[in-house]
Design a protein around this motif. Structure first.
Motif, PDB file in Angstrom:
ATOM      1  N   ASN A   1       0.808  -1.160   0.044  1.00  0.00           N
ATOM      2  CA  ASN A   1      -0.081  -0.080  -0.023  1.00  0.00           C
ATOM      3  C   ASN A   1       0.844   1.313   0.047  1.00  0.00           C
ATOM      4  O   ASN A   1       1.716   1.075   0.893  1.00  0.00           O
ATOM      5  CB  ASN A   1      -0.795   0.064   1.114  1.00  0.00           C
TER       6      ASN A   1
ATOM      7  N   GLU B   1       0.455   4.239   1.150  1.00  0.00           N
ATOM      8  CA  GLU B   1       0.423   4.856   2.475  1.00  0.00           C
ATOM      9  C   GLU B   1      -0.663   4.363   3.310  1.00  0.00           C
ATOM     10  O   GLU B   1      -1.829   4.282   2.432  1.00  0.00           O
ATOM     11  CB  GLU B   1       0.342   6.471   1.993  1.00  0.00           C
ATOM     12  N   LEU B   2      -0.798   4.443   4.637  1.00  0.00           N
ATOM     13  CA  LEU B   2      -1.820   3.710   5.202  1.00  0.00           C
ATOM     14  C   LEU B   2      -1.801   4.686   6.407  1.00  0.00           C
ATOM     15  O   LEU B   2      -0.778   5.118   7.008  1.00  0.00           O
ATOM     16  CB  LEU B   2      -1.689   2.420   5.869  1.00  0.00           C
ATOM     17  N   ALA B   3      -3.049   4.804   7.225  1.00  0.00           N
ATOM     18  CA  ALA B   3      -3.139   5.399   8.497  1.00  0.00           C
ATOM     19  C   ALA B   3      -2.620   4.576   9.583  1.00  0.00           C
ATOM     20  O   ALA B   3      -2.711   3.396   9.384  1.00  0.00           O
ATOM     21  CB  ALA B   3      -4.611   5.810   8.588  1.00  0.00           C
ATOM     22  N   GLN B   4      -2.079   5.334  10.421  1.00  0.00           N
ATOM     23  CA  GLN B   4      -1.451   4.585  11.538  1.00  0.00           C
ATOM     24  C   GLN B   4      -2.508   3.551  12.184  1.00  0.00           C
ATOM     25  O   GLN B   4      -2.197   2.472  12.579  1.00  0.00           O
ATOM     26  CB  GLN B   4      -0.900   5.562  12.487  1.00  0.00           C
TER      27      GLN B   4
ATOM     28  N   GLN C   1      -5.184   2.172  10.624  1.00  0.00           N
ATOM     29  CA  GLN C   1      -5.326   0.941   9.894  1.00  0.00           C
ATOM     30  C   GLN C   1      -4.148   0.088  10.095  1.00  0.00           C
ATOM     31  O   GLN C   1      -4.529  -1.091  10.161  1.00  0.00           O
ATOM     32  CB  GLN C   1      -5.330   1.205   8.340  1.00  0.00           C
TER      33      GLN C   1
ATOM     34  N   ARG D   1       6.278   9.641   8.236  1.00  0.00           N
ATOM     35  CA  ARG D   1       5.063   9.796   8.854  1.00  0.00           C
ATOM     36  C   ARG D   1       4.777  11.194   8.192  1.00  0.00           C
ATOM     37  O   ARG D   1       5.445  12.083   8.102  1.00  0.00           O
ATOM     38  CB  ARG D   1       5.267   9.847  10.405  1.00  0.00           C
TER      39      ARG D   1
ATOM     40  N   ARG E   1       1.134  14.097   8.490  1.00  0.00           N
ATOM     41  CA  ARG E   1      -0.109  14.283   9.211  1.00  0.00           C
ATOM     42  C   ARG E   1      -1.305  14.528   8.081  1.00  0.00           C
ATOM     43  O   ARG E   1      -0.609  15.432   7.165  1.00  0.00           O
ATOM     44  CB  ARG E   1      -0.195  15.429  10.051  1.00  0.00           C
ATOM     45  N   GLN E   2      -2.207  14.413   7.935  1.00  0.00           N
ATOM     46  CA  GLN E   2      -3.235  14.603   6.711  1.00  0.00           C
ATOM     47  C   GLN E   2      -3.893  16.023   7.055  1.00  0.00           C
ATOM     48  O   GLN E   2      -3.908  16.605   8.312  1.00  0.00           O
ATOM     49  CB  GLN E   2      -4.342  13.885   6.936  1.00  0.00           C
TER      50      GLN E   2
ATOM     51  N   MET F   1      -4.908  12.737  12.122  1.00  0.00           N
ATOM     52  CA  MET F   1      -4.569  11.245  11.268  1.00  0.00           C
ATOM     53  C   MET F   1      -2.879  11.405  10.811  1.00  0.00           C
ATOM     54  O   MET F   1      -2.796  12.345  10.007  1.00  0.00           O
ATOM     55  CB  MET F   1      -5.392  11.369  10.268  1.00  0.00           C
TER      56      MET F   1
ATOM     57  N   CYS G   1      -0.597   9.237   8.740  1.00  0.00           N
ATOM     58  CA  CYS G   1      -0.039   8.379   7.704  1.00  0.00           C
ATOM     59  C   CYS G   1       1.147   7.956   7.625  1.00  0.00           C
ATOM     60  O   CYS G   1       2.209   8.730   7.771  1.00  0.00           O
ATOM     61  CB  CYS G   1      -0.833   8.652   6.369  1.00  0.00           C
TER      62      CYS G   1
ATOM     63  N   LYS H   1       4.231   5.845   5.255  1.00  0.00           N
ATOM     64  CA  LYS H   1       4.739   5.095   4.086  1.00  0.00           C
ATOM     65  C   LYS H   1       6.223   4.448   4.258  1.00  0.00           C
ATOM     66  O   LYS H   1       7.044   5.075   5.124  1.00  0.00           O
ATOM     67  CB  LYS H   1       4.450   6.017   2.860  1.00  0.00           C
TER      68      LYS H   1
END
Length: 146
Positions: free
Chosen positions: A54, A56-59, A61, A88, A90-91, A97, A99, A101
């Motif tokens: 993936n 990028e995934l939210a922490q 998730q 890391r 932040r959105q 949130m 994320c 990667k």
């Protein structure tokens, strides 16, 4: 002289959870030793594996994906970030949130670790046929609700 035979209990021997724990402990002990050479735990490998598939995934998730709680994911992500294996961010729409990667170094580490895991998995499956392996995975999925 002490008897080397492990103790037994008819009740324990009939518990699915008891056998799951024994199998889990034995499997993880060997894998943790092997991954330890890369300074990784099985949970860290799980994060790298999910991020390898993936962008990028939210922490949160990732925590759910590797079977951790959100609070226990934070120090794990800290360690991976300190080693330069993940980035890391932040959105913008929700600063709470975070994320994650893989970095290029993280991808290299994941590649080395995945070879170790594949070898370990082959050893675990060695006593089982393909059909038995599929059945075991299916049955474990029933227990975990997957």
């Amino acid at each position: 002289m002490a008897d080397c035979t492990p103790p037994s209990s008819p009740a324990l021997d009939s518990y699915v959870g008891y056998h799951l724990r024994k199998a889990h402990n034995q499997a993880l002990r060997r894998l943790d030793l092997a991954l330890g050479k890369l300074q990784l735990t099985t949970a860290m490998y799980g994060v790298l594996e999910l991020l390898s598939c993936n962008e990028e995934l939210a922490q949160g998730q990732l925590a759910r994906g590797v079977g951790l709680t959100n609070p226990s994911m934070v120090p794990l992500a800290d360690k991976l970030a300190e080693r330069g294996l993940i980035d890391r961010t932040r959105q913008e729409h929700d600063r709470r949130m975070v994320c994650l990667k893989l970095t290029p170094e993280g991808r290299k580490c994941w590649s080395r670790a995945s070879r170790i895991v594949r070898e370990h998995e082959a050893a675990l499956r060695g006593a089982l046929s393909d059909a038995e392996t599929a059945e075991l995975i299916r049955l474990l999925g029933k227990i975990t609700g997957e």
